[in-house]
Design a protein around this motif. Structure first.
Motif, PDB file in Angstrom:
ATOM      1  N   TYR A 148       0.991  -1.083   0.018  1.00 14.45           N
ATOM      2  CA  TYR A 148       0.014  -0.081   0.004  1.00 14.45           C
ATOM      3  C   TYR A 148       0.820   1.055   0.033  1.00 14.45           C
ATOM      4  N   PHE A 149       0.532   2.223  -0.763  1.00 12.40           N
ATOM      5  CA  PHE A 149       1.159   3.629  -0.772  1.00 12.40           C
ATOM      6  C   PHE A 149       0.145   4.547  -0.590  1.00 12.40           C
ATOM      7  N   VAL A 150       0.113   5.104   0.337  1.00  8.91           N
ATOM      8  CA  VAL A 150      -1.083   6.338   1.116  1.00  8.91           C
ATOM      9  C   VAL A 150      -0.589   7.704   0.798  1.00  8.91           C
ATOM     10  N   ASN A 151      -1.226   8.469   0.352  1.00  3.73           N
ATOM     11  CA  ASN A 151      -0.765   9.899   0.138  1.00  3.73           C
ATOM     12  C   ASN A 151      -0.562  10.430   1.483  1.00  3.73           C
ATOM     13  N   GLU A 210       0.227  -9.210 -11.033  1.00  2.00           N
ATOM     14  CA  GLU A 210       0.356  -7.993 -10.036  1.00  2.00           C
ATOM     15  C   GLU A 210      -1.026  -7.421 -10.567  1.00  2.00           C
ATOM     16  N   VAL A 211      -1.798  -7.017  -9.421  1.00  2.00           N
ATOM     17  CA  VAL A 211      -3.104  -6.332  -9.621  1.00  2.00           C
ATOM     18  C   VAL A 211      -2.709  -4.779  -8.761  1.00  2.00           C
ATOM     19  N   GLN A 212      -2.562  -3.901  -9.907  1.00  2.00           N
ATOM     20  CA  GLN A 212      -2.402  -2.379  -9.145  1.00  2.00           C
ATOM     21  C   GLN A 212      -3.718  -1.769  -9.198  1.00  2.00           C
ATOM     22  N   ARG A 213      -4.123  -0.951  -8.013  1.00  2.00           N
ATOM     23  CA  ARG A 213      -5.072  -0.207  -7.980  1.00  2.00           C
ATOM     24  C   ARG A 213      -4.845   1.061  -7.633  1.00  2.00           C
ATOM     25  N   SER A 214      -5.273   2.081  -8.180  1.00  2.00           N
ATOM     26  CA  SER A 214      -5.361   3.665  -7.849  1.00  2.00           C
ATOM     27  C   SER A 214      -6.638   3.934  -7.348  1.00  2.00           C
ATOM     28  N   GLN A 224      -4.611   6.776  -2.630  1.00  2.00           N
ATOM     29  CA  GLN A 224      -3.953   5.445  -2.132  1.00  2.00           C
ATOM     30  C   GLN A 224      -3.669   4.789  -3.666  1.00  2.00           C
ATOM     31  N   VAL A 225      -2.386   4.034  -3.533  1.00  2.00           N
ATOM     32  CA  VAL A 225      -2.208   2.998  -4.626  1.00  2.00           C
ATOM     33  C   VAL A 225      -1.673   1.553  -3.857  1.00  2.00           C
ATOM     34  N   THR A 226      -2.208   0.581  -4.505  1.00  2.00           N
ATOM     35  CA  THR A 226      -2.141  -0.737  -4.017  1.00  2.00           C
ATOM     36  C   THR A 226      -1.395  -1.710  -5.023  1.00  2.00           C
ATOM     37  N   ILE A 227      -0.624  -2.584  -4.587  1.00  2.00           N
ATOM     38  CA  ILE A 227      -0.130  -3.491  -5.638  1.00  2.00           C
ATOM     39  C   ILE A 227      -0.205  -4.931  -4.970  1.00  2.00           C
ATOM     40  N   ASN A 228      -1.276  -5.824  -5.416  1.00  2.00           N
ATOM     41  CA  ASN A 228      -1.357  -7.101  -4.674  1.00  2.00           C
ATOM     42  C   ASN A 228      -0.722  -8.062  -5.822  1.00  2.00           C
TER      43      ASN A 228
END
Length: 248
Positions: A148-151, A210-214, A224-228
């Motif tokens: 997770y990458f949170v602002n 890799e499932v990336q969601r913005s 937030q950006v997530t990479i699962n």
């Protein structure tokens, strides 16, 4: 009948049941859903739970509510492609609520060229990085790595995560009063490196996805950006598309 013991919130269960009935034609377009009182009695839940379930259906574009007139099923919104994907942010919420998130590390990071290439985030910007693994109930082996990458504007959410197991973006919405209006998703292929492959219980160099969601806020900024990262043998992406009829 709702499940008594589940990690999925009651309002999500109610919304899911009503959504399935709408799609199946139990409630055709133009008809009214049962009253809040009737739904409370049917599902044995509170009025608050019913109202939250109806909010989900409104957010999904399935119903519209008018004071004094009840909640009615509305036509699907058309698109230029003539197709409609049956998926919503609430589906992501339901999925994450049914799993357990084990946090490995939480720290502030500055986006470098490598991280920019993976996430699209601006080089030099600061984000709260949360690394961990998602677990299914009664399983000792993680089914995916979650990054997770949170602002940084919402970085204080990190102090709640050591005792939080569900999705993170609802916490951000609650703490800061923002609304995630859309989620952009990309799926790409990758190869598992030895350490991660061992943690996920698969062979080194196994194929993975890799499932990336913005997560985009109402002000169009990235919250937030997530990479699962899922082993390929354990991941299946399903969606339903239907031809949209003309409602003119």
């Amino acid at each position: 009948m709702l499940k008594e013991k589940t990690n999925v919130p009651l309002y999500v269960q109610v919304a899911r049941t009503l959504k399935e009935e709408i799609v199946a034609g139990v409630y055709p377009v133009g008809t009214l859903l049962p009253t809040e009182e009737a739904l409370c009695e049917r599902f044995s839940v509170s009025r608050y739970t019913v109202r939250e379930a109806l909010r989900i259906l409104r957010d999904d574009g399935l119903v519209a509510s008018r004071r004094g007139a009840g909640t009615s099923v509305i036509p699907p919104q058309s698109s230029r492609s003539g197709m409609r994907q049956v998926m919503s942010i609430n589906d992501l919420l339901e999925f994450a609520a049914a799993t357990k998130f084990e946090v490995s590390s939480i720290r502030m990071v500055t986006v470098n060229n490598k991280l920019h290439a993976r996430t699209g985030l601006q080089v030099g910007s600061e984000w709260l990085e949360i690394l961990g693994y998602r677990m299914k109930e009664n399983s000792a082996t993680p089914f995916c790595l979650a990054e997770y990458f949170v602002n940084r504007d919402y970085a204080s959410v990190g102090r709640l995560l050591q005792r939080h197991e569900g999705p993170i973006f609802p916490l951000i919405e609650d703490m800061f009063g923002i609304k995630v209006r859309e989620v952009q998703q990309e799926i790409s292929a990758t190869i598992l490196q030895p350490t991660l492959a061992d943690k996920l219980g698969v062979a080194t160099a196994s194929a993975a996805l890799e499932v990336q969601r913005s997560y985009i806020g109402s002000d169009n900024s990235i919250a937030q950006v997530t990479i699962n990262t899922h082993p390929g043998s354990r991941f299946k992406h399903c969606m339903t598309m239907r031809q949209v009829e003309s409602w003119i």
